[in-house]
Design an enzyme around this catalytic site. Structure first.
Site, PDB file in Angstrom:
ATOM      1  N   ASP A 104       0.844  -1.211   0.000  1.00  0.00           N
ATOM      2  CA  ASP A 104       0.000   0.000   0.000  1.00  0.00           C
ATOM      3  C   ASP A 104       0.876   1.256   0.000  1.00  0.00           C
ATOM      4  O   ASP A 104       0.792   2.067   0.910  1.00  0.00           O
ATOM      5  CB  ASP A 104      -0.940  -0.002   1.228  1.00  0.00           C
ATOM      6  CG  ASP A 104      -0.190  -0.019   2.559  1.00  0.00           C
ATOM      7  OD1 ASP A 104       0.996  -0.421   2.579  1.00  0.00           O
ATOM      8  OD2 ASP A 104      -0.772   0.400   3.577  1.00  0.00           O
TER       9      ASP A 104
ATOM     10  N   ASP B 120       6.770   1.266   2.068  1.00  0.00           N
ATOM     11  CA  ASP B 120       6.479   0.291   0.995  1.00  0.00           C
ATOM     12  C   ASP B 120       7.305   0.623  -0.246  1.00  0.00           C
ATOM     13  O   ASP B 120       7.769  -0.280  -0.955  1.00  0.00           O
ATOM     14  CB  ASP B 120       5.000   0.343   0.586  1.00  0.00           C
ATOM     15  CG  ASP B 120       4.049   0.104   1.727  1.00  0.00           C
ATOM     16  OD1 ASP B 120       3.523  -1.006   1.845  1.00  0.00           O
ATOM     17  OD2 ASP B 120       3.816   1.052   2.511  1.00  0.00           O
TER      18      ASP B 120
ATOM     19  N   ASN C 298      -2.364   2.780   3.541  1.00  0.00           N
ATOM     20  CA  ASN C 298      -1.794   4.112   3.766  1.00  0.00           C
ATOM     21  C   ASN C 298      -2.586   5.191   3.040  1.00  0.00           C
ATOM     22  O   ASN C 298      -2.495   6.367   3.366  1.00  0.00           O
ATOM     23  CB  ASN C 298      -0.339   4.145   3.305  1.00  0.00           C
ATOM     24  CG  ASN C 298       0.542   3.317   4.220  1.00  0.00           C
ATOM     25  OD1 ASN C 298       0.300   3.259   5.420  1.00  0.00           O
ATOM     26  ND2 ASN C 298       1.552   2.679   3.648  1.00  0.00           N
TER      27      ASN C 298
ATOM     28  N   THR D 194       2.847  -6.023   2.957  1.00  0.00           N
ATOM     29  CA  THR D 194       3.324  -4.865   3.725  1.00  0.00           C
ATOM     30  C   THR D 194       2.220  -3.826   3.930  1.00  0.00           C
ATOM     31  O   THR D 194       2.509  -2.672   4.233  1.00  0.00           O
ATOM     32  CB  THR D 194       4.556  -4.222   3.039  1.00  0.00           C
ATOM     33  OG1 THR D 194       4.176  -3.769   1.740  1.00  0.00           O
ATOM     34  CG2 THR D 194       5.715  -5.182   2.935  1.00  0.00           C
TER      35      THR D 194
ATOM     36  N   PHE E 295      -0.951  -0.475  12.678  1.00  0.00           N
ATOM     37  CA  PHE E 295      -1.890  -0.051  11.625  1.00  0.00           C
ATOM     38  C   PHE E 295      -2.367  -1.198  10.736  1.00  0.00           C
ATOM     39  O   PHE E 295      -3.577  -1.375  10.518  1.00  0.00           O
ATOM     40  CB  PHE E 295      -1.272   1.060  10.751  1.00  0.00           C
ATOM     41  CG  PHE E 295      -2.175   1.435   9.620  1.00  0.00           C
ATOM     42  CD1 PHE E 295      -3.292   2.221   9.839  1.00  0.00           C
ATOM     43  CD2 PHE E 295      -1.957   0.947   8.338  1.00  0.00           C
ATOM     44  CE1 PHE E 295      -4.169   2.532   8.809  1.00  0.00           C
ATOM     45  CE2 PHE E 295      -2.823   1.251   7.302  1.00  0.00           C
ATOM     46  CZ  PHE E 295      -3.929   2.045   7.539  1.00  0.00           C
ATOM     47  N   ASN E 296      -1.441  -1.987  10.165  1.00  0.00           N
ATOM     48  CA  ASN E 296      -1.854  -3.002   9.182  1.00  0.00           C
ATOM     49  C   ASN E 296      -2.779  -4.044   9.811  1.00  0.00           C
ATOM     50  O   ASN E 296      -3.712  -4.518   9.152  1.00  0.00           O
ATOM     51  CB  ASN E 296      -0.631  -3.707   8.583  1.00  0.00           C
ATOM     52  CG  ASN E 296       0.183  -2.802   7.685  1.00  0.00           C
ATOM     53  OD1 ASN E 296      -0.320  -1.813   7.163  1.00  0.00           O
ATOM     54  ND2 ASN E 296       1.466  -3.134   7.512  1.00  0.00           N
TER      55      ASN E 296
ATOM     56  N   HIS F  45       9.658   0.475   8.164  1.00  0.00           N
ATOM     57  CA  HIS F  45       9.144  -0.857   8.496  1.00  0.00           C
ATOM     58  C   HIS F  45       9.256  -1.883   7.353  1.00  0.00           C
ATOM     59  O   HIS F  45       9.806  -2.970   7.527  1.00  0.00           O
ATOM     60  CB  HIS F  45       7.647  -0.764   8.828  1.00  0.00           C
ATOM     61  CG  HIS F  45       7.261   0.326   9.759  1.00  0.00           C
ATOM     62  ND1 HIS F  45       7.322   0.186  11.128  1.00  0.00           N
ATOM     63  CD2 HIS F  45       6.777   1.580   9.541  1.00  0.00           C
ATOM     64  CE1 HIS F  45       6.889   1.299  11.711  1.00  0.00           C
ATOM     65  NE2 HIS F  45       6.556   2.164  10.767  1.00  0.00           N
ATOM     66  N   ASP F  46       8.599  -1.555   6.227  1.00  0.00           N
ATOM     67  CA  ASP F  46       8.263  -2.590   5.247  1.00  0.00           C
ATOM     68  C   ASP F  46       9.452  -3.289   4.591  1.00  0.00           C
ATOM     69  O   ASP F  46       9.401  -4.511   4.346  1.00  0.00           O
ATOM     70  CB  ASP F  46       7.328  -2.019   4.186  1.00  0.00           C
ATOM     71  CG  ASP F  46       5.969  -1.636   4.764  1.00  0.00           C
ATOM     72  OD1 ASP F  46       5.612  -2.175   5.826  1.00  0.00           O
ATOM     73  OD2 ASP F  46       5.271  -0.819   4.143  1.00  0.00           O
TER      74      ASP F  46
HETATM   75  C1  BDR Z   1       2.808   0.027   8.681  1.00  0.00           C
HETATM   76  O1  BDR Z   1       1.765   0.975   8.410  1.00  0.00           O
HETATM   77  C2  BDR Z   1       2.172   1.850   7.378  1.00  0.00           C
HETATM   78  O2  BDR Z   1       2.228   3.163   7.852  1.00  0.00           O
HETATM   79  C3  BDR Z   1       3.520   1.415   6.893  1.00  0.00           C
HETATM   80  O3  BDR Z   1       3.560   1.393   5.480  1.00  0.00           O
HETATM   81  C4  BDR Z   1       3.727   0.042   7.482  1.00  0.00           C
HETATM   82  O4  BDR Z   1       3.336  -0.981   6.582  1.00  0.00           O
HETATM   83  C5  BDR Z   1       3.482   0.386   9.996  1.00  0.00           C
HETATM   84  O5  BDR Z   1       2.571   0.362  11.039  1.00  0.00           O
HETATM   85 CA    CA Z   2       2.820  -0.526   4.255  1.00  0.00          CA
END
Ligand code: BDR
Ligand code: CA
Length: 334
Positions: free
Chosen positions: A15, A20, A44, A129, A170-171, A244-245
């Site tokens: 996303d 990402d 996102n 991701t 979040f994810n 992160h991703d």
């Molecule tokens: C995740 O949420 C998004 O903001 C980032 O792309 C990552 O996948 C981190 O919590």
């Molecule tokens: Ca992401």
């Protein structure tokens, strides 16, 4: 020396999103990864924006040949949460980006996943991701693929607390029912949560290394980090943003960068305050069989060397086509 099963054939379900986008660059550049397709999801930003961003990042990377399919516009159940408050109105705010050089394929994300999985001579790794809705939809619609998928490695959750809510990352908050389906599927799972990705900070020294590159790919990455970093300062009071991703892709390329722990993982789908929180039973208190390998510790210096080398190599390889965008971008500047 690379393990013998490289290059690893993957589908990247994402996303984009600043982090990402870096994951896409790493997957495109690494000779140890065979990026067979990108599928997009809400997260996102809207799925339309995520798709456009994916195509623009592929254009930047000189990889318009990678097929992209549009995926879920919202979760399997519940309301649609978006992360524009972190990634900006476009989902990838910051630098001027090249226009796409390709269009999405005319199949849905799950159709493209099925096609790639069924036609591959080797088992496919699914890298997720964003919210994991597309992967769950694939499992639900085509359970016959389950034994043929090599593994699912996803960025999401945490062994600790959340970010979108105090409890949930979040994810996993965005579609907990989807993660529940994936965790129960029987596909080998690796979880890369916030407890790991918060070790992957784009410190000023890292951003300076991007800025010092002599091409638009490095400069674009530095500007992404600038936007992403200001969000992390404003929302979570971080000094530097956690990237992160790409940790998922890095773990595939160089497994020794990450220390893992096998444990039972579940996701809360019903909690009043904890919906979307992952429950990671590090000390086997439930006595249940492990269903995932969970990322615990990152070699951050090794991670950044890998990511920065990939960005630099990609920039050097695409200099001809990217110089124009650098000029355009500079003209947009002060
Ligand atoms: C995740 O949420 C998004 O903001 C980032 O792309 C990552 O996948 C981190 O919590
Ligand atoms: Ca992401």
């Amino acid at each position: 020396m690379a393990p013998e099963n490289h290059p690893i054939p993957i589908i990247l379900d994402c996303d984009p999103g600043h982090d990402d986008a870096i994951a896409i660059l790493l997957a495109v550049q690494s000779p140890l990864i065979d990026l067979r397709a990108i599928t997009t999801t809400f997260g996102n930003c809207s799925v339309a924006d995520a798709t456009r961003n994916a195509l623009r990042v592929l254009a930047l990377a000189g990889a318009g040949r990678v097929p992209v399919a549009i995926g879920a516009a919202g979760p399997l159940t519940g309301v649609t949460e978006l992360g524009n408050y972190v990634h900006g109105a476009s989902g990838l705010d910051g630098p001027t980006m090249p226009e796409p050089v390709s269009a999405p394929v005319e199949r849905s994300a799950t159709e493209l996943m099925l096609e790639v999985i069924s036609s591959s001579e080797r088992p496919i790794t699914l890298v997720a991701t964003g919210p994991i809705t597309n992967v769950a939809a694939l499992i639900r619609e085509h359970p016959e693929v389950v034994p043929t998928v090599r593994e699912v490695i996803f960025m999401g959750g945490s062994t600790e607390r959340g970010n979108h809510t105090p409890a949930a990352e979040f994810n996993t908050y965005a579609d907990p029912e989807a993660l529940d389906i994936v965790l129960r599927s029987g596909i080998p799972i690796r979880m890369v949560g916030l407890n790991l990705t918060h070790q992957a900070l784009a410190t000023p020294a890292i951003v300076e290394r991007m800025q010092a590159m002599s091409h638009v790919v490095g400069h674009t990455a530095a500007e992404w980090m600038g936007f992403f970093g200001s969000s992390y300062r404003n929302v979570w009071e971080f000094d530097s943003p956690p990237v992160h991703d790409p940790c998922t892709i890095a773990a595939l390329i160089r497994p020794e960068l990450v220390r893992w722990r096998e444990c039972f993982v579940a996701v809360e789908t019903r909690g009043e305050w904890t919906r979307g929180a992952t429950v990671v039973d590090l000390f086997n208190r439930y006595g249940r069989p492990a269903n995932a390998r969970v990322a615990i510790e990152l070699d951050a210096a090794g991670y950044w060397d890998l990511v920065l080398d990939a960005i630099d190599a990609l920039g050097a390889a695409t200099t001809g086509s990217s110089t124009r965008h650098l000029g355009e971008h500079r003209r947009d500047g002060p």
